[in-house]
Scaffold this active site. Sequence first.
Site, PDB file in Angstrom:
ATOM      1  N   GLY A 163       0.753  -1.235  -0.014  1.00  0.00           N
ATOM      2  CA  GLY A 163      -0.112   0.026   0.334  1.00  0.00           C
ATOM      3  C   GLY A 163       1.180   1.461  -0.052  1.00  0.00           C
ATOM      4  N   SER A 164       0.161   1.910   0.184  1.00  0.00           N
ATOM      5  CA  SER A 164       0.990   3.706   0.287  1.00  0.00           C
ATOM      6  C   SER A 164       2.048   3.788   1.641  1.00  0.00           C
ATOM      7  CB  SER A 164       0.098   4.494   0.640  1.00  0.00           C
ATOM      8  OG  SER A 164      -0.607   4.629   1.637  1.00  0.00           O
ATOM      9  N   GLU A 196       5.247  -3.304   1.200  1.00  0.00           N
ATOM     10  CA  GLU A 196       5.857  -3.591  -0.738  1.00  0.00           C
ATOM     11  C   GLU A 196       5.016  -1.948  -1.492  1.00  0.00           C
ATOM     12  OE1 GLU A 196       7.015  -5.004  -3.485  1.00  0.00           O
ATOM     13  OE2 GLU A 196       7.523  -6.796  -2.032  1.00  0.00           O
ATOM     14  N   CYS A 217       1.748   0.356  -8.805  1.00  0.00           N
ATOM     15  CA  CYS A 217       2.778   0.621  -8.597  1.00  0.00           C
ATOM     16  C   CYS A 217       3.555   1.081  -9.123  1.00  0.00           C
ATOM     17  CB  CYS A 217       2.646  -0.030  -7.499  1.00  0.00           C
ATOM     18  SG  CYS A 217       2.992  -2.421  -7.812  1.00  0.00           S
ATOM     19  N   ILE A 223       0.331   4.744   4.754  1.00  0.00           N
ATOM     20  CA  ILE A 223      -0.194   3.258   6.105  1.00  0.00           C
ATOM     21  C   ILE A 223       1.376   2.838   6.327  1.00  0.00           C
ATOM     22  CG2 ILE A 223      -1.973   2.056   6.296  1.00  0.00           C
ATOM     23  CD1 ILE A 223      -2.869   4.989   5.443  1.00  0.00           C
ATOM     24  N   GLY A 224       2.031   2.845   5.534  1.00  0.00           N
ATOM     25  CA  GLY A 224       3.149   1.723   5.678  1.00  0.00           C
ATOM     26  C   GLY A 224       3.913   2.469   6.979  1.00  0.00           C
TER      27      GLY A 224
HETATM   28  P1  NAD Z   1      -5.651   0.890   0.015  1.00  0.00           P
HETATM   29  O1  NAD Z   1      -5.526   2.288   0.923  1.00  0.00           O
HETATM   30  O2  NAD Z   1      -5.765  -0.140   0.349  1.00  0.00           O
HETATM   31  O3  NAD Z   1      -4.496   0.222   1.361  1.00  0.00           O
HETATM   32  C1  NAD Z   1      -3.584  -0.454   1.872  1.00  0.00           C
HETATM   33  C2  NAD Z   1      -4.538  -0.943   3.074  1.00  0.00           C
HETATM   34  O4  NAD Z   1      -3.757  -0.600   4.253  1.00  0.00           O
HETATM   35  C3  NAD Z   1      -5.433  -1.683   3.198  1.00  0.00           C
HETATM   36  O5  NAD Z   1      -6.163  -3.035   3.644  1.00  0.00           O
HETATM   37  C4  NAD Z   1      -6.335  -0.986   4.090  1.00  0.00           C
HETATM   38  O6  NAD Z   1      -7.533  -1.427   5.014  1.00  0.00           O
HETATM   39  C5  NAD Z   1      -5.066  -0.649   5.359  1.00  0.00           C
HETATM   40  N1  NAD Z   1      -4.885   0.888   5.801  1.00  0.00           N
HETATM   41  C6  NAD Z   1      -5.865   1.918   5.179  1.00  0.00           C
HETATM   42  N2  NAD Z   1      -5.919   2.931   6.293  1.00  0.00           N
HETATM   43  C7  NAD Z   1      -4.865   2.175   7.648  1.00  0.00           C
HETATM   44  C8  NAD Z   1      -4.398   2.901   8.487  1.00  0.00           C
HETATM   45  N3  NAD Z   1      -4.958   4.011   9.405  1.00  0.00           N
HETATM   46  N4  NAD Z   1      -4.851   2.100   9.572  1.00  0.00           N
HETATM   47  C9  NAD Z   1      -3.748   0.481   9.058  1.00  0.00           C
HETATM   48  N5  NAD Z   1      -4.320  -0.142   7.221  1.00  0.00           N
HETATM   49  C10 NAD Z   1      -4.925   0.917   7.317  1.00  0.00           C
HETATM   50  O7  NAD Z   1      -4.098   1.175   0.107  1.00  0.00           O
HETATM   51  P2  NAD Z   1      -3.307   1.869  -0.546  1.00  0.00           P
HETATM   52  O8  NAD Z   1      -2.772   2.799  -0.239  1.00  0.00           O
HETATM   53  O9  NAD Z   1      -4.383   3.218  -1.778  1.00  0.00           O
HETATM   54  O10 NAD Z   1      -2.775   1.528  -2.125  1.00  0.00           O
HETATM   55  C11 NAD Z   1      -1.836   2.065  -3.334  1.00  0.00           C
HETATM   56  C12 NAD Z   1      -0.677   2.598  -2.811  1.00  0.00           C
HETATM   57  O11 NAD Z   1      -0.091   1.030  -2.918  1.00  0.00           O
HETATM   58  C13 NAD Z   1       0.467   3.674  -3.611  1.00  0.00           C
HETATM   59  O12 NAD Z   1       1.444   3.776  -3.007  1.00  0.00           O
HETATM   60  C14 NAD Z   1       0.547   2.202  -4.685  1.00  0.00           C
HETATM   61  O13 NAD Z   1       2.332   1.960  -5.328  1.00  0.00           O
HETATM   62  C15 NAD Z   1       1.268   1.135  -3.502  1.00  0.00           C
HETATM   63  N6  NAD Z   1       1.217  -0.045  -4.543  1.00  0.00           N
HETATM   64  C16 NAD Z   1       2.240  -0.445  -4.274  1.00  0.00           C
HETATM   65  C17 NAD Z   1       2.442  -2.153  -4.201  1.00  0.00           C
HETATM   66  C18 NAD Z   1       4.061  -2.797  -4.454  1.00  0.00           C
HETATM   67  O14 NAD Z   1       3.860  -4.204  -4.889  1.00  0.00           O
HETATM   68  N7  NAD Z   1       4.598  -2.441  -4.234  1.00  0.00           N
HETATM   69  C19 NAD Z   1       1.171  -2.750  -5.205  1.00  0.00           C
HETATM   70  C20 NAD Z   1       0.228  -2.073  -5.191  1.00  0.00           C
HETATM   71  C21 NAD Z   1       0.219  -0.819  -5.162  1.00  0.00           C
END
Ligand code: NAD
Length: 478
Positions: free
Chosen positions: A189-190, A211, A246, A193-194
């Site tokens: 994810g982003s 990731e 991503c 949140i990471g």
């Molecule tokens: P998302 O909103 O689906 O969030 C990812 C996860 O985090 C979800 O399961 C969500 O429930 C959880 N989450 C959200 N808020 C949270 C919080 N406050 N506390 C705990 N968990 C929480 O996805 P996103 O973040 O919008 O995804 C997009 C990002 O992910 C982009 O930056 C993209 O580049 C990156 N991404 C990376 C890869 C990779 O393989 N490197 C793949 C896909 C997406």
Amino acid sequence: MSLDAACTVRELRESFASGRTRPYEWRIGQLKQIVKLVDENQDEIAEALHKDIGKPPFESFISEISLLKASCKVVIGGLKKWMAPEKVGTTITSFPSSAEIVPEPLGVILIISAWNYPFLLSMDPVIGAIAAGNAVVLKPSEVAPATSSLLEKLVSKYLDGTAIRVFEGSVAETTSLLEQRWDKIFYTGSGRIGKIVMAAAANHLTPVTLELGGKCPVIVDPTADLQVTARRIVAGKWGSNNGQACIAPDYIITLDFFAPKLIDALKSTLENFFGKDAFQTSDMSRIVNLNHFTRLTRLLDDPKVSDKVIYGGERDEKKLIITPALLLDPPADSLIMADEIFGPLLPIITVQKMEEALEFVNSRPKPLAAYLFSKNKNLEKEVVASISAGGMVVNDTVLHLTNHNLPFGGVGESGTGAYHGKFSFDNFSHKKAVLYRGFAGDLGARYPPYTKKKQSMVRCLLNGDIIGLICALIGWGR
Ligand code: NAD
């Protein structure tokens, strides 16, 4: 199934402690079930993906269903060999001995996945976790609800529920999961949140794989084949989830004099692929939801780029569509150049010299992927050597993801850790160092009292001074 996080972890921990997930037979059985799950539910999976993101069924087949199946088959094929202890050499200090590296499962794994490839990005790490002999909880993204509930249904039907669970939910549920102690957290994810995930993991000293994303640059050198370059950039951007990937190209950087030709080629490729009216195409995903639609329109409405949109960018809020947009030279402090775009907008930055392009990329956070189009081998070498990125493709986009012999992951702000193929197995395994000794050859010189003779012997031994060692042994001073 209980939806209480603490209870779920406790149950899975008991399952793991029973040894159930360790045997090769259990792992291979579950992996084969994943192949079956995919084979028997392709239509339902594609339907869910269409519901969540308007993903064209063919794109779902290529970039989620078949990739997942291929990934599982590679792991099935390699597992026996990967599980075997690896013999390694020994050193004089432990002579006589033998040594090996024994891969062992970590325990109970939490996988948190993202919405953009909600099937692939959920199940691919699950494959790695199972292959390595772990119990696993998968938390799919609530932003792709149809896929999330399908995953819950299919995983509980096909896989061993005592060790593999789907835990659906959004922030509250994820927060309660993150409060538990895990043996590894694998998050996609982003970066925003990471940081929350990493902070939660730190409470229990839990290792993480993150990731993440970032702004993936595409450097286009004028020696590149113009038509092929345009096709591969358009396919990697709009043909991969409409830029919501991503590793989608985030911006192009090219030479000033070459930009007009490249822009023409991009425009005509877009029209060839998606027609003159991109609102009508069924070959492109839509924007996932209104939040992201609003976020993207804000990038286009930034006054700093008001005269920079040179193509597309029309919107239909009801259908959540923004037509493919090209922007020429948005300023470095514009919103679109600040963060990852994650949508159908593509800025083109022009510079006078290729060195400036490399400097531009290197002055920003390390991207998840970097792309170069060029026939110039010297430039190719320079880019590979000097640009740090999670992965790189020369003369194409995105495809490195499909090669299971390559690790997939970020570096710096684009992530930490990697997976795919054997790297997935390694990611979810601990490589235990085991040294075997017998009782013979117990050299007294290592034990106190440390007499002069002993010290001299040990020093000679550790310095590789064989003659000195012999002298020390027979009592000759040198
Ligand atoms: P998302 O909103 O689906 O969030 C990812 C996860 O985090 C979800 O399961 C969500 O429930 C959880 N989450 C959200 N808020 C949270 C919080 N406050 N506390 C705990 N968990 C929480 O996805 P996103 O973040 O919008 O995804 C997009 C990002 O992910 C982009 O930056 C993209 O580049 C990156 N991404 C990376 C890869 C990779 O393989 N490197 C793949 C896909 C997406």
